[in-house]
Design a protein around this motif. Structure first.
Motif, PDB file in Angstrom:
ATOM      1  N   SER A 276     -28.540-110.570  12.284  1.00 10.08           N
ATOM      2  CA  SER A 276     -29.859-109.944  12.286  1.00 10.08           C
ATOM      3  C   SER A 276     -30.955-110.973  12.006  1.00 10.08           C
ATOM      4  O   SER A 276     -31.995-110.982  12.666  1.00 10.08           O
ATOM      5  CB  SER A 276     -29.890-108.823  11.239  1.00 10.08           C
ATOM      6  OG  SER A 276     -31.150-108.216  11.189  1.00 10.08           O
ATOM      7  N   ALA A 277     -30.708-111.847  11.039  1.00  7.82           N
ATOM      8  CA  ALA A 277     -31.688-112.894  10.721  1.00  7.82           C
ATOM      9  C   ALA A 277     -31.855-113.859  11.894  1.00  7.82           C
ATOM     10  O   ALA A 277     -32.972-114.288  12.194  1.00  7.82           O
ATOM     11  CB  ALA A 277     -31.254-113.648   9.467  1.00  7.82           C
ATOM     12  N   ALA A 278     -30.754-114.191  12.556  1.00  8.00           N
ATOM     13  CA  ALA A 278     -30.829-115.114  13.699  1.00  8.00           C
ATOM     14  C   ALA A 278     -31.639-114.510  14.837  1.00  8.00           C
ATOM     15  O   ALA A 278     -32.454-115.201  15.459  1.00  8.00           O
ATOM     16  CB  ALA A 278     -29.423-115.469  14.181  1.00  8.00           C
ATOM     17  N   VAL A 279     -31.444-113.237  15.103  1.00  7.01           N
ATOM     18  CA  VAL A 279     -32.213-112.583  16.174  1.00  7.01           C
ATOM     19  C   VAL A 279     -33.687-112.526  15.797  1.00  7.01           C
ATOM     20  O   VAL A 279     -34.556-112.830  16.606  1.00  7.01           O
ATOM     21  CB  VAL A 279     -31.657-111.170  16.465  1.00  7.01           C
ATOM     22  CG1 VAL A 279     -32.588-110.392  17.374  1.00  7.01           C
ATOM     23  CG2 VAL A 279     -30.275-111.266  17.083  1.00  7.01           C
TER      24      VAL A 279
ATOM     25  N   ALA B 187     -33.561-110.807  24.897  1.00  2.00           N
ATOM     26  CA  ALA B 187     -33.829-109.910  23.770  1.00  2.00           C
ATOM     27  C   ALA B 187     -33.539-108.465  24.157  1.00  2.00           C
ATOM     28  O   ALA B 187     -32.976-107.695  23.360  1.00  2.00           O
ATOM     29  CB  ALA B 187     -35.280-110.065  23.312  1.00  2.00           C
ATOM     30  N   LEU B 188     -33.894-108.087  25.373  1.00  3.15           N
ATOM     31  CA  LEU B 188     -33.627-106.728  25.834  1.00  3.15           C
ATOM     32  C   LEU B 188     -32.122-106.466  25.934  1.00  3.15           C
ATOM     33  O   LEU B 188     -31.638-105.400  25.539  1.00  3.15           O
ATOM     34  CB  LEU B 188     -34.306-106.482  27.182  1.00  3.15           C
ATOM     35  CG  LEU B 188     -34.204-105.067  27.744  1.00  3.15           C
ATOM     36  CD1 LEU B 188     -34.880-104.066  26.806  1.00  3.15           C
ATOM     37  CD2 LEU B 188     -34.818-105.006  29.127  1.00  3.15           C
ATOM     38  N   MET B 189     -31.375-107.428  26.437  1.00  3.63           N
ATOM     39  CA  MET B 189     -29.920-107.266  26.537  1.00  3.63           C
ATOM     40  C   MET B 189     -29.273-107.180  25.158  1.00  3.63           C
ATOM     41  O   MET B 189     -28.324-106.419  24.957  1.00  3.63           O
ATOM     42  CB  MET B 189     -29.302-108.406  27.349  1.00  3.63           C
ATOM     43  CG  MET B 189     -29.657-108.375  28.824  1.00  3.63           C
ATOM     44  SD  MET B 189     -29.079-106.876  29.650  1.00  3.63           S
ATOM     45  CE  MET B 189     -30.571-105.918  29.758  1.00  3.63           C
TER      46      MET B 189
ATOM     47  N   LEU C 150     -27.047-104.064  23.886  1.00  6.81           N
ATOM     48  CA  LEU C 150     -25.709-104.279  23.352  1.00  6.81           C
ATOM     49  C   LEU C 150     -25.551-103.663  21.967  1.00  6.81           C
ATOM     50  O   LEU C 150     -24.599-102.921  21.704  1.00  6.81           O
ATOM     51  CB  LEU C 150     -25.395-105.774  23.288  1.00  6.81           C
ATOM     52  CG  LEU C 150     -24.106-106.123  22.530  1.00  6.81           C
ATOM     53  CD1 LEU C 150     -22.878-105.726  23.331  1.00  6.81           C
ATOM     54  CD2 LEU C 150     -24.082-107.586  22.173  1.00  6.81           C
ATOM     55  N   PHE C 151     -26.482-103.949  21.066  1.00  6.44           N
ATOM     56  CA  PHE C 151     -26.325-103.467  19.699  1.00  6.44           C
ATOM     57  C   PHE C 151     -26.647-101.980  19.569  1.00  6.44           C
ATOM     58  O   PHE C 151     -26.120-101.315  18.680  1.00  6.44           O
ATOM     59  CB  PHE C 151     -27.133-104.326  18.730  1.00  6.44           C
ATOM     60  CG  PHE C 151     -26.441-105.637  18.452  1.00  6.44           C
ATOM     61  CD1 PHE C 151     -25.356-105.680  17.594  1.00  6.44           C
ATOM     62  CD2 PHE C 151     -26.831-106.797  19.075  1.00  6.44           C
ATOM     63  CE1 PHE C 151     -24.688-106.862  17.345  1.00  6.44           C
ATOM     64  CE2 PHE C 151     -26.171-107.988  18.843  1.00  6.44           C
ATOM     65  CZ  PHE C 151     -25.101-108.027  17.976  1.00  6.44           C
ATOM     66  N   ALA C 152     -27.461-101.443  20.458  1.00  9.64           N
ATOM     67  CA  ALA C 152     -27.670 -99.992  20.466  1.00  9.64           C
ATOM     68  C   ALA C 152     -26.378 -99.284  20.883  1.00  9.64           C
ATOM     69  O   ALA C 152     -25.981 -98.277  20.268  1.00  9.64           O
ATOM     70  CB  ALA C 152     -28.818 -99.617  21.405  1.00  9.64           C
ATOM     71  N   ILE C 153     -25.707 -99.815  21.894  1.00  9.95           N
ATOM     72  CA  ILE C 153     -24.416 -99.248  22.311  1.00  9.95           C
ATOM     73  C   ILE C 153     -23.387 -99.398  21.192  1.00  9.95           C
ATOM     74  O   ILE C 153     -22.639 -98.462  20.895  1.00  9.95           O
ATOM     75  CB  ILE C 153     -23.930 -99.908  23.618  1.00  9.95           C
ATOM     76  CG1 ILE C 153     -24.823 -99.485  24.786  1.00  9.95           C
ATOM     77  CG2 ILE C 153     -22.473 -99.555  23.905  1.00  9.95           C
ATOM     78  CD1 ILE C 153     -24.573-100.267  26.061  1.00  9.95           C
TER      79      ILE C 153
ATOM     80  N   ALA D 195     -29.946-102.307  12.795  1.00  7.59           N
ATOM     81  CA  ALA D 195     -30.869-103.337  12.303  1.00  7.59           C
ATOM     82  C   ALA D 195     -31.015-104.476  13.307  1.00  7.59           C
ATOM     83  O   ALA D 195     -32.134-104.928  13.589  1.00  7.59           O
ATOM     84  CB  ALA D 195     -30.378-103.870  10.953  1.00  7.59           C
ATOM     85  N   ILE D 196     -29.898-104.933  13.866  1.00 11.26           N
ATOM     86  CA  ILE D 196     -29.954-106.025  14.846  1.00 11.26           C
ATOM     87  C   ILE D 196     -30.666-105.562  16.117  1.00 11.26           C
ATOM     88  O   ILE D 196     -31.462-106.307  16.694  1.00 11.26           O
ATOM     89  CB  ILE D 196     -28.549-106.562  15.149  1.00 11.26           C
ATOM     90  CG1 ILE D 196     -27.947-107.204  13.891  1.00 11.26           C
ATOM     91  CG2 ILE D 196     -28.592-107.584  16.283  1.00 11.26           C
ATOM     92  CD1 ILE D 196     -26.490-107.588  14.025  1.00 11.26           C
ATOM     93  N   ALA D 197     -30.394-104.322  16.547  1.00  9.31           N
ATOM     94  CA  ALA D 197     -31.086-103.787  17.730  1.00  9.31           C
ATOM     95  C   ALA D 197     -32.589-103.725  17.473  1.00  9.31           C
ATOM     96  O   ALA D 197     -33.390-104.057  18.356  1.00  9.31           O
ATOM     97  CB  ALA D 197     -30.538-102.402  18.080  1.00  9.31           C
TER      98      ALA D 197
END
Length: 174
Positions: free
Chosen positions: A79-82, A110-112, A116-119, A158-160
């Motif tokens: 999450s911090a890296a994103v 960023a969209l991908m 990914l993390f939403a899925i 959080a990452i999404a």
């Protein structure tokens, strides 16, 4: 007199001295979670070493809990890296071409990540629901399995969110 460092371009990986971009949700959340998880890992490992040294026994729960904390640590660091735009990318492709192309690739990436993390959040929430419904317990100490699995959808959300924020910030840049 302080010298202000330049803000990196969309495809550019910021250096270690580059200040963090302004975000709505403070980056200190991930920083403090990292500190707390690392301190907890160090304390329980140290306690286990002491107990094993003085009693020739060990705490049964420390290995299972340490593995769980390492997974949480990896998700918090992700999450911090994103949020800081320091995620893994193929620089040969991301840093080539015009600034408009670099910005478009940064937004696409960023969209991908968001998708990914939403899925992952949706699918892992289903795993948590199955753990609760079937009463799964952990193999080592027998606590409810959802105590461990609940953090995957939470951190995936959080990452999404961080990826969506990065997508929006990259769209605002000239």
């Amino acid at each position: 007199m302080s010298k202000e460092l330049p803000t990196p371009l969309p495809g550019e990986i910021p250096g270690i001295d580059t200040p963090d971009e302004q975000t709505r949700v403070p980056l200190a959340i991930e920083d403090w979670l990292t500190v707390i998880v690392m301190a907890t890992l160090a304390l329980i490992t140290f306690a286990n070493v002491l107990v094993r040294y003085f009693t020739s026994q060990s705490f049964a729960w420390t290995e299972e809990f340490s593995v769980f904390l390492m997974i949480v640590l990896a998700l918090v660091a992700g999450s911090a890296a994103v949020a800081r735009n320091r995620q893994i990318r193929i620089e040969y492709l991301a840093d080539r071409g015009s600034p408009a192309r670099q910005r478009a690739l940064a937004r696409f990436g960023a969209l991908m990540m968001f998708v990914l993390f939403a899925i992952m959040a949706v699918l892992s929430a289903r795993v948590v629901m199955d753990d609760i419904r079937f009463g799964e317990t952990s193999p080592g100490i027998g606590v409810p399995q959802w105590w461990y699995t609940i953090w995957l959808p939470v951190m995936s959300i959080a990452i999404a969110g961080r990826a969506l924020g990065l997508f929006i910030r990259r769209g605002r840049r000239p």
